[in-house]
Design a protein around this motif. Structure first.
Motif, short mmCIF file in Angstrom:
data_model
loop_
_atom_site.label_atom_id
_atom_site.label_comp_id
_atom_site.label_asym_id
_atom_site.label_seq_id
_atom_site.Cartn_x
_atom_site.Cartn_y
_atom_site.Cartn_z
N LEU A 150 0.86 -1.18 0.00
CA LEU A 150 0.00 0.00 0.00
C LEU A 150 0.89 1.23 0.00
CD1 LEU A 150 -2.85 1.24 0.32
CD2 LEU A 150 -2.55 1.02 2.78
N ILE A 151 0.58 2.18 -0.88
CA ILE A 151 1.35 3.43 -0.95
C ILE A 151 0.42 4.58 -0.63
CG2 ILE A 151 2.71 4.95 -2.42
CD1 ILE A 151 3.55 2.44 -3.99
N LEU A 152 0.81 5.37 0.36
CA LEU A 152 0.03 6.53 0.78
C LEU A 152 0.74 7.81 0.35
CD1 LEU A 152 -1.00 5.38 4.37
CD2 LEU A 152 -2.36 5.34 2.28
N PRO A 153 -0.02 8.88 0.15
CA PRO A 153 0.58 10.13 -0.32
C PRO A 153 1.48 10.76 0.73
CG PRO A 153 -1.74 10.46 0.19
CD PRO A 153 -1.47 8.99 0.32
N ALA A 154 2.34 11.65 0.25
CA ALA A 154 3.20 12.43 1.14
C ALA A 154 2.34 13.38 1.96
CB ALA A 154 4.21 13.22 0.31
N LEU A 207 -8.02 5.39 -0.59
CA LEU A 207 -6.59 5.08 -0.59
C LEU A 207 -6.30 3.68 -0.06
CD1 LEU A 207 -5.15 8.44 0.80
CD2 LEU A 207 -4.88 7.54 -1.51
N ILE A 208 -7.15 3.23 0.88
CA ILE A 208 -6.95 1.95 1.53
C ILE A 208 -8.05 0.99 1.07
CG2 ILE A 208 -6.82 0.74 3.74
CD1 ILE A 208 -5.87 3.41 4.96
N PRO A 209 -7.69 -0.10 0.39
CA PRO A 209 -8.71 -1.05 -0.07
C PRO A 209 -9.48 -1.65 1.10
CG PRO A 209 -6.53 -1.57 -0.98
CD PRO A 209 -6.35 -0.49 0.04
N GLY A 210 -10.75 -1.90 0.85
CA GLY A 210 -11.59 -2.56 1.87
C GLY A 210 -12.50 -1.64 2.46
#
Length: 92
Positions: A68-72, A89-92
């Motif tokens: 999982l890649i989250l923004p800066a 941003l987060i699946p589920g």
């Protein structure tokens, strides 16, 4: 799960923490859809702070694939909008 915060590094998060993170992700999505820049900034900061607080940082030289890649932290609403999937941003 290995999570990368762009510009910062990686942390390992236990799956049990995703209930809390998904709530913040849902808030972030709603704020983005309504164009609430202030709410977006507050919730993005809270989401990234939660990942840092709940996760275990990996060493800088670790080469683990990020699931999982989250923004800066300084990402704009537009930049985050481009990263969104159907679930936020987060699946589920």
């Amino acid at each position: 799960m290995i999570v990368r915060i762009m510009g910062e590094g990686q942390v390992k998060l236990d799956d049990s923490h995703f209930i809390e993170l998904n709530k913040l992700d849902d808030e972030l999505l709603a704020e983005m859809e309504s164009g609430d820049e202030t709410g977006f900034r507050r919730t993005l900061d809270a989401l990234l702070d939660a990942v840092r607080r709940l996760g275990t940082p990996l060493p800088d030289d670790a080469l683990e694939p990020s699931e999982l890649i989250l923004p800066a932290p300084d990402a704009t609403l537009g930049e985050v909008r481009e990263m969104l999937g159907d679930d936020g941003l987060i699946p589920g």
